[in-house]
Scaffold this motif. Structure first.
Motif, mmCIF file in Angstrom:
data_model
loop_
_atom_site.group_PDB
_atom_site.id
_atom_site.type_symbol
_atom_site.label_atom_id
_atom_site.label_comp_id
_atom_site.label_asym_id
_atom_site.label_seq_id
_atom_site.Cartn_x
_atom_site.Cartn_y
_atom_site.Cartn_z
ATOM 1 N N THR A 1 10.305 -9.132 -3.567
ATOM 2 C CA THR A 1 8.962 -8.624 -3.333
ATOM 3 C C THR A 1 8.155 -9.601 -2.481
ATOM 4 N N THR A 2 7.403 -9.061 -1.546
ATOM 5 C CA THR A 2 6.503 -9.882 -0.740
ATOM 6 C C THR A 2 5.101 -9.304 -0.863
ATOM 7 N N VAL A 3 4.153 -10.143 -1.196
ATOM 8 C CA VAL A 3 2.777 -9.684 -1.307
ATOM 9 C C VAL A 3 2.033 -10.066 -0.036
ATOM 10 N N ILE A 4 1.316 -9.113 0.542
ATOM 11 C CA ILE A 4 0.515 -9.428 1.733
ATOM 12 C C ILE A 4 -0.916 -8.938 1.516
ATOM 13 N N PRO A 5 -1.873 -9.552 2.179
ATOM 14 C CA PRO A 5 -3.245 -9.033 2.091
ATOM 15 C C PRO A 5 -3.387 -7.759 2.902
ATOM 16 N N ASP A 6 -4.446 -7.020 2.678
ATOM 17 C CA ASP A 6 -4.644 -5.741 3.366
ATOM 18 C C ASP A 6 -4.688 -5.905 4.879
ATOM 19 N N PRO B 1 1.616 -16.643 -12.980
ATOM 20 C CA PRO B 1 2.769 -17.189 -13.711
ATOM 21 C C PRO B 1 4.101 -16.978 -13.000
ATOM 22 N N LEU B 2 4.146 -16.047 -12.045
ATOM 23 C CA LEU B 2 5.417 -15.757 -11.366
ATOM 24 C C LEU B 2 5.556 -16.504 -10.040
ATOM 25 N N LYS B 3 4.597 -17.372 -9.782
ATOM 26 C CA LYS B 3 4.516 -18.025 -8.481
ATOM 27 C C LYS B 3 5.840 -18.641 -8.026
ATOM 28 N N ASP B 4 6.571 -19.200 -8.962
ATOM 29 C CA ASP B 4 7.798 -19.905 -8.580
ATOM 30 C C ASP B 4 9.039 -19.034 -8.683
ATOM 31 N N ASN B 5 8.848 -17.765 -9.005
ATOM 32 C CA ASN B 5 9.983 -16.857 -9.082
ATOM 33 C C ASN B 5 10.598 -16.681 -7.695
ATOM 34 N N PRO B 6 11.905 -16.884 -7.555
ATOM 35 C CA PRO B 6 12.506 -16.780 -6.221
ATOM 36 C C PRO B 6 12.419 -15.377 -5.631
ATOM 37 N N LEU C 1 9.802 -13.530 -5.631
ATOM 38 C CA LEU C 1 8.440 -13.217 -5.209
ATOM 39 C C LEU C 1 8.030 -14.094 -4.033
ATOM 40 N N ASN C 2 7.585 -13.476 -2.968
ATOM 41 C CA ASN C 2 7.028 -14.209 -1.834
ATOM 42 C C ASN C 2 5.598 -13.764 -1.636
ATOM 43 N N ILE C 3 4.795 -14.698 -1.239
ATOM 44 C CA ILE C 3 3.432 -14.332 -0.891
ATOM 45 C C ILE C 3 3.223 -14.784 0.535
ATOM 46 N N LEU C 4 2.894 -13.842 1.390
ATOM 47 C CA LEU C 4 2.859 -14.145 2.814
ATOM 48 C C LEU C 4 1.430 -14.098 3.325
ATOM 49 N N ASN C 5 1.019 -15.168 3.935
ATOM 50 C CA ASN C 5 -0.339 -15.259 4.443
ATOM 51 C C ASN C 5 -0.279 -15.601 5.930
#
Lengths: 345, 482
Positions: free
Chosen positions: A206-211, B433-438, B440-444
């Motif tokens: 899963t990848t979370v992105i802003p709107d 709490p899931l921040k380090d789960n492989p 999960l990615n958060i893309l900025n």
């Protein structure tokens, strides 16, 4: 006609929805079904006409209090249609043969007299309701079962906010296929975060992105799969605000947009734009800009619309428990669900 | 010449030369303090400079200690280790100090210096944890190794303190926006011009070039350059190479300072004025102007239009995670402009009310694409769907030869943790709490690329042009500069 009806059951339902005791549309559907079951088995009615009157009162009451919550009214309208067809099939006089001529000319000589007492209508209706209840409960499962037809290996799926139907759909697909999901966080409600956490816990990449990153990411997406609040009569959507941009970006990159929907979300409502007064709902601006921002709040106009109108040309496919349908076919599903006399209430 | 500097960077073997350079810098400090008029709050700047002075002194001492180490044959291996495991450099430095030196004990400022040094190191550590996980198709955008960066922040030899400060400001996003970043860079170069003393047997401009190269390399590692900065730097370097060799150092300084002042005035400030005038002609009474984020140029334009007495209102569209629009909103409201504020999800709702869309830009690419803050493409897309004109305001010094068709070839990735904190929600995000789960990615991502067909026109100081005219402008500018 007996006038002892106090509508207390529907008022209870309305207050439960308003106070968020029941949130998902599926729960609303189950509750509505229960309420109808009560009315039919214990309500004071002798003829189909009286029963229909009871239900119509509830639809009016409901749609006045909660105009933007279509599920309950849709189910009640559907039952109205069922009552009509049952009456029709029971009364021997009406030939079930509508000739093409009659359909084309709209000849109304076959208007039924619903005020006659029909002996076994109650048992027939109760039978249908229990069948309908089963259908409600298996609906999400049926939709999820189609997942492997739509999601292939190594695909990238984009979704917005949180929809239980979409969540089940993706989970079901993950049992057979490896794919990754991009979740748009869906400000200002940020339901995308809980969606992403649910998917992560199910071992989906899963990848979370802003709107704001939707357009940038769209070029890497294979399919957009979203849930909706309502399916409108023209095949358009009333969905979470922000989905219009997603659908538009998908159109720009020619990426298919699939909308998962239960049949009870089909509404006989035509709306052409999202700034129509009856279309949208505004939520508190506090979730857009915090109260702590100080005095500038006095001189600024802050808007927080809840819904977006998505025109039918931006939707590729609707997936219901019966299978896939294109937006232009929604009118037909509508006429299967509801009687034309009940469209406007 | 370059070789000497290169050696110096690495080695402890030629400590004398290193010392010389440092001494020169220290000598030059007081002059710098006197001449500093460009910095915003002088007191704060002076304090910082004092700290940096001390820092330099401390470095000198460290170098001496290393010399001692070498003499006493306190294992070279240890020193090498130290260089490799740079995160522990500080601790080791402390230990060393306590062990070996008697001189160092006496001075307190060292501890303060340590604190200063810790801060950039922390930043790099955060970045490092981030690089463990990455979204596959933007893998190339993650910074590969921060080893160099760390080594430079711990041992920033040869880098003028102004640039060290600037680097930290870039990395921590204190200076934000391509105009602000470019102006800050030019101011820093002016400082460097003033402070630089030519060592014997060196030519000022050549030496300047090599020192500047070190400084800009360091800045690049703090944060990749904006196109505006690259262009300004290229222009300055061109002037360096064209400098008349027969002049004295002071004349050269004066000329170089003039070059930068001229660039700031002509290419940046007068460009702003010209763009303001041009846009002003396009703003009419009762217009509703939709803007996105916070652009310094757009702010000037709107304030100018307001001053000229036009009655118009502004819709500020904002997006997470930077929420720059709030800053813009604050500024516009204090200028008594009628404002509406929405997040980007409500774009389709407000777009129908707008009559024009004004956008700022990070850069204009040679294929006509507009590179700008993330979300700009979406605004342009919705505007086009609603048949509203999209005007991109961009100075020509932000035009670049680069071509790019999607947002991934070249981009920057911001800190993903800021996406997890939401100031309008009372509960914390379920993702924390899931921040380090492989899984999960958060893309900025920081930028996106708007295709030219979504842009009606680009307003530059030269003219109002279609996007596709970028190569023409580039060609003309290149001829003028030759």
């Amino acid at each position: 006609m007996k006038q002892t009806d106090d509508l207390s059951d529907v008022i209870k339902l309305i207050s439960d929805i308003k106070h968020k005791n029941i949130q998902s549309s599926h729960d609303v559907a189950i509750r509505t079904e229960k309420m109808l079951d009560n009315i039919i088995s214990q309500g004071k009615w002798d003829s189909a006409l009286e029963l229909m009157e009871l239900i119509k009162q509830r639809i009016k009451c409901f749609s006045q209090s909660l105009p933007d919550e279509p599920t309950a009214s849709n189910i009640m309208k559907h039952i109205l249609k069922v009552i009509r067809t049952e009456c029709q099939s029971m009364s021997k006089k009406t030939g079930d043969t509508h000739s093409l001529h009659q359909i084309v000319t709209g000849d109304a000589t076959h208007e039924l007299d619903y005020s006659e007492t029909v002996s076994n209508l109650k048992s027939v209706l109760l039978g249908y309701l229990s069948e309908y209840k089963e259908e409600l409960e298996s609906s999400a499962e049926n939709i999820a079962a189609q997942a492997s037809e739509h999601i292939h290996s190594n695909e990238t799926i984009l979704t917005v906010g949180r929809s239980r139907t979409v969540e089940r759909f993706l989970k079901s697909a993950s049992k057979q296929r490896m794919f990754s999901v991009i979740v748009v966080e869906g400000a200002p409600s940020y339901l995308g975060h809980s969606m992403a956490s649910a998917l992560t816990k199910n071992n989906i990449q899963t990848t979370v992105i802003p709107d704001s990153a939707v357009f940038a990411m769209m070029s890497r997406v294979n399919k957009v799969i979203i849930g909706t609040h309502t399916v409108l009569a023209n095949g358009g959507l009333r969905a979470l605000s922000g989905i219009y941009v997603v659908a538009l970006a998908a159109k720009h990159y020619s990426i298919p947009v699939m909308v998962l929907s239960h049949m009870y979300k089909l509404t006989s409502l035509y709306v052409g734009s999202n700034d129509h007064e009856t279309f949208n709902v505004h939520a508190s601006p506090a979730s857009v800009i915090p109260y702590s921002s100080g005095s500038i709040l006095n001189s600024v106009n802050i808007k927080n619309p809840v819904f977006d109108y998505v025109p039918p040309e931006l939707v590729t496919l609707f997936i219901t428990h019966q299978g896939g349908n294109v937006p232009s076919y929604i009118y037909r599903l509508l006429s299967e669900m509801y009687h034309p006399d009940d469209y406007d209430m | 010449m370059n070789q000497v500097v290169g050696k110096h960077e690495k080695s402890d073997e030629i400590p004398k030369q290193g010392k010389q350079v440092k001494e020169k810098k220290i000598k030059s400090k007081p002059g710098n303090e006197l001449s500093s008029n460009s910095v915003t709050s002088e007191q704060a700047a002076n304090k910082l400079k004092e700290k940096e002075l001390r820092k330099l002194e401390w470095e000198k001492k460290l170098a001496e200690q290393k010399l001692k180490n070498d003499k006493e044959n306190l294992s070279k291996a240890e020193l090498k280790n130290k260089r490799r495991e740079q995160q522990e450099a500080q601790r080791q430095a402390k230990v060393e100090k306590e062990k070996i030196t008697e001189k160092a004990k006496s001075q307190k400022p060292e501890e303060k210096n340590n604190d200063i040094r810790k801060s950039p190191q922390k930043i790099t550590e955060v970045k490092k944890t981030k690089t463990l996980k990455c979204v596959q198709f933007v893998q190339h955008l993650y910074r590969e190794s921060n080893q160099n960066f760390i080594s430079n922040t711990v041992n920033p030899k040869d880098i003028h303190p102004v640039f060290i400060k600037l680097g930290v400001q870039y990395a921590e996003r204190v200076i934000l926006g391509s105009n602000a970043r470019c102006l800050a860079l030019l101011a820093a170069i002016q400082n460097l011009i003033n402070d630089l003393q030519t060592p014997p047997k060196h030519e000022y401009c050549r030496y300047m070039e090599s020192v500047l190269q070190c400084c800009t390399n360091y800045l690049q590692e703090c944060r990749p350059f904006a196109v505006s900065m690259t262009n300004a730097l290229r222009y300055f370097k061109l002037q360096l190479t064209h400098m008349d060799k027969s002049l004295t150092d002071n004349e050269k300084r004066a000329r170089l300072l003039d070059v930068i002042d001229l660039y700031i005035n002509n290419d940046i400030k007068r460009a702003w004025d010209a763009i303001c005038m041009k846009v002003n002609d396009k703003i009419f009474t009762n217009d509703v102007i939709l803007i996105f984020g916070c652009s310094s140029l757009l702010y000037r334009i709107l304030i100018d239009a307001n001053k000229s007495g036009k009655k118009f209102s502004v819709i500020v569209v904002d997006s997470r995670p930077l929420l720059e629009g709030r800053e813009m909103l604050r500024k516009l409201v204090s200028a008594k402009i009628n404002c509406t504020y929405v997040l980007i999800n409500a774009l389709s709702f407000v777009m129908k009310q707008a009559t024009k869309v004004l956008l700022g830009a990070h850069a204009l690419l040679a294929n006509g694409s507009v590179m700008s803050r993330i979300g700009t493409a979406q605004v342009a897309l919705v505007a086009q769907a609603c048949n509203k004109p999209v005007l991109v305001c961009c100075e020509t010094y932000k035009f670049t030869e680069r071509v790019q068709t999607d947002s991934f070839v070249y981009n920057e990735i911001g800190d993903s943790n800021i996406l997890l904190s939401v100031d309008t929600l009372s509960t914390t995000s379920p993702l924390v709490p899931l921040k380090d789960n492989p899984k999960l990615n958060i893309l900025n991502l920081l930028y996106d690329v708007t295709p030219p067909d979504l842009v009606t026109a680009v307003i530059t100081e030269l003219a109002i042009l279609p996007c596709t005219s970028v190569p023409v402008v580039l060609r003309i500018n290149a001829k003028e500069n030759m």
